[in-house]
Design a protein around this motif. Structure first.
Motif, short mmCIF file in Angstrom:
data_model
loop_
_atom_site.label_atom_id
_atom_site.label_comp_id
_atom_site.label_asym_id
_atom_site.label_seq_id
_atom_site.Cartn_x
_atom_site.Cartn_y
_atom_site.Cartn_z
N THR A 1 30.16 19.91 36.91
CA THR A 1 29.36 19.94 35.69
C THR A 1 28.60 18.64 35.52
O THR A 1 27.39 18.64 35.25
CB THR A 1 30.28 20.14 34.47
N LEU A 2 29.32 17.52 35.68
CA LEU A 2 28.67 16.23 35.51
C LEU A 2 27.55 16.02 36.52
O LEU A 2 26.48 15.50 36.19
CB LEU A 2 29.70 15.10 35.67
N PHE B 1 24.59 17.93 35.54
CA PHE B 1 23.97 17.20 34.42
C PHE B 1 23.12 16.05 34.93
O PHE B 1 21.98 15.86 34.51
CB PHE B 1 25.06 16.60 33.53
N VAL C 1 23.14 26.19 31.61
CA VAL C 1 24.25 26.11 30.66
C VAL C 1 25.35 27.09 31.06
O VAL C 1 26.54 26.76 31.00
CB VAL C 1 23.77 26.38 29.22
N THR D 1 27.37 25.47 33.90
CA THR D 1 28.24 24.35 33.51
C THR D 1 29.34 24.83 32.55
O THR D 1 30.49 24.41 32.67
CB THR D 1 27.43 23.23 32.83
N LEU D 2 28.98 25.73 31.64
CA LEU D 2 29.98 26.24 30.70
C LEU D 2 31.08 26.97 31.45
O LEU D 2 32.27 26.75 31.21
CB LEU D 2 29.30 27.17 29.69
N ASN E 1 33.31 24.52 33.18
CA ASN E 1 34.16 23.83 32.22
C ASN E 1 35.36 24.69 31.84
O ASN E 1 36.48 24.21 31.78
CB ASN E 1 33.35 23.50 30.96
#
Lengths: 255, 312
Positions: free
Chosen positions: A185-186, A189, A234, A237-238, A241
């Motif tokens: 995820t990071l 980003f 999103v 990444t969501l 997570n």
């Protein structure tokens, strides 16, 4: 579980298979409703862009995380398994020094310096992640090495390979899997932020993050040109997570 | 305590020394220097060479480093290769906006994250905990720039309530300008921080000394504030130091979107124009700030829970 897998897999499939889909993207007027999702600020078909834009958006992040784990994981394992204190210190201390360097700073310097090539950004994102990965792997390996199991294995005169790779290497995988979710995820980003800021890929690249940046003035004219790539990012990444959160919970239950 | 502080400060000094070399090397490695970038189209190679000599770019790197470091130690960050003014002025002019943004964000984030973390941690796996956890998880998965783009579209373009870009003047004098940028920066930091405080609270609540204190009949309120919170704060404080990194990334994005002339903007400009001295100065200031934040975080953690050791 099902929902998070779908959230991850959908953008992933689009990123991997998208470029292979034969799609006739005809250019039109800027921000017009033509085509399935309309056109963007340069009159390009949004759906056609989505098909090809995932490869850089997710691929660079994946590459960076894999590279970070290869380098950082190796450093961490060597530092944890060595009997020589100087080797451990020599490997880990320099990383302590690198840890407080602001990551986006390093990446933007590298990205601009090397003409914003995708490889340069991937390597830079990987390098930023190496210190934390090395620390994590080392701590996990030491944790496993100091337990009663290793003592028992030693007393049974098991080979170095069985102990180091068969037991310690395997027991590191749990924490690594939990870390992987947040790290990817990071990385997504970071890559997306660099591209969004215009420090990375060229402003006309079909990349999802670049699309969000380039079309942001048109959000009210033709919302899909911004929302579609944003939703894909999103969603990915969501989903990751949520998966990571579940893995952490499970490893806590087991431990 | 004293010896820990001394050891930690020594580590910081070593870090600083290494960082200064790194900053110099990293920025010197940028292909193409200012002399080339600025004048290749108008000047002959001969003139470029002379200009390079004037800017000191023709000397070998180690010599330039010693010269640069000597000046830095005297508080002189050199002169900008592009504007010709002192780099210290660039730092001074740009740092204000960034500080205002960061401090305003932290002032909102820290109390809220601690409160949320304790609320979640004391109700582990209860309904409230699960609801807040889901919300923070979801929120932390949305990149800063997506939040920014959507918020600007709704609140400034559609509704016209808040300004979309900075138009000049003092940030502090017009709080309306700060609302959207802080809202963007707020999202991810509050999620990361509250989750750490939650984890810390849960760990502390399960610790034997808390169970024992509960058996002794110490009131819940006192238990939470005196015994649980200091331990719960440790991961929080460490996360806060790391948040500095997330926050800086966010600040870069926010400054770009809202056209705020802050530190990040100055840095990106410097990198793009190959203004190496400016980039070196700005990077050094940032790196020193990051070092000091980490140092402060470690010292605070040691004060809260003295058992944390420096040497592994």
């Amino acid at each position: 579980m099902g929902v998070s897998v779908v959230l991850v897999v959908a953008p992933l499939l689009l990123a991997v298979l998208g470029p292979l889909v034969p799609y006739d993207a005809r250019p039109g007027l800027p921000y017009s409703p033509e085509g399935s999702l309309g056109t963007d600020g340069l009159g390009r078909d949004v759906f056609g862009l989505l098909l090809v834009g995932g490869r850089t958006a997710l691929g660079m992040a994946f590459g960076a995380v894999v590279l970070a784990y290869v380098v950082g994981g190796l450093i961490g394992l060597v530092a944890a398994s060595t009997r020589h204190r100087w080797l451990d210190e020599g490997l880990m201390r320099p990383l302590d020094v690198l840890l407080p360097l602001p990551s986006l700073l390093v990446i933007s310097v590298v990205a601009v310096g090397w003409q914003a090539s995708a490889v340069a950004i991937t390597v830079a994102v990987a390098m930023v992640n190496v210190p934390t990965v090395a620390r994590l792997v080392r701590a996990a390996a030491l944790d496993a090495a100091s337990g009663p199991v290793v003592e028992a294995l030693r007393m049974q005169r098991e080979s170095w390979f069985t102990i180091q790779v068969g037991y310690i290497g395997r027991s590191v995988l749990g924490p690594v899997a939990a870390d992987l979710g947040t790290r990817i995820t990071l990385a997504v980003f970071l890559v997306a932020s660099v591209n969004f800021l215009g420090l990375g890929l060229s402003p006309t690249a079909p990349d999802w993050a670049v699309s969000v940046s380039r079309n942001r003035e048109g959000l009210l004219l033709q919302p899909w040109s911004v929302l579609a790539p944003a939703i894909l990012l999103v969603s990915f990444t969501l989903g990751f997570n949520l998966l990571a959160d579940r893995l952490v919970h499970r490893s806590l239950v087991v431990a | 305590m004293r010896s820990y502080a001394v050891q930690r400060a020594l580590l910081a000094v070593v870090q600083l020394a290494v960082l200064s070399v790194l900053v110099f090397v990293l920025t010197s490695l940028l292909p193409g220097d200012a002399a080339e970038l600025r004048f290749t189209e108008t000047l002959t190679p001969d003139q470029v060479a002379r200009l390079r000599g004037e800017l000191g770019l023709d000397q070998p790197a180690p010599e330039r480093f010693v010269h640069w470091l000597g000046n830095v130690l005297r508080g002189d960050l050199g002169t900008s290769l592009i504007s010709g003014g002192p780099v210290v002025d660039i730092v001074r002019n740009s740092i204000g906006a960034t500080l205002v943004l960061t401090v305003a964000t932290l002032a909102v984030v820290v109390p809220l994250a601690v409160a949320l973390g304790i609320v979640m941690g004391t109700r582990e796996n209860g309904r409230i905990d699960r609801v807040i956890t889901s919300i923070t998880l979801a929120l932390s998965a949305i990149p800063d720039f997506v939040i920014a783009v959507v918020l600007v579209a709704i609140f400034s373009l559609r509704l016209g309530w808040l300004p979309a870009t900075w138009v000049g003047g003092n940030l502090l004098a017009s709080p309306a300008l700060l609302v959207l940028p802080v809202a963007v920066l707020f999202g991810r930091t509050v999620c990361l921080l509250s989750r750490q405080v939650r984890a810390g609270t849960i760990n502390a609540l399960h610790a034997e000394y808390v169970v024992q204190a509960r058996r002794l009949g110490i009131p819940r309120r006192q238990l939470l504030l005196r015994h649980v919170l200091p331990n719960a704060a440790v991961p929080g404080v460490q996360e806060l130091a790391r948040t500095g990194d997330t926050l800086l990334g966010g600040v870069l994005v926010v400054e770009a979107i809202f056209a705020i002339p802050g530190f990040a903007t100055a840095l990106v400009d410097g990198v793009e124009t190959r203004d190496i001295t400016a980039v070196q100065g700005l990077t050094l200031v940032l790196a020193v700030a990051a070092l000091l934040i980490n140092l402060a975080a470690d010292l605070v953690c040691n004060r809260l829970v003295p058992r944390t050791a420096l040497l592994r």
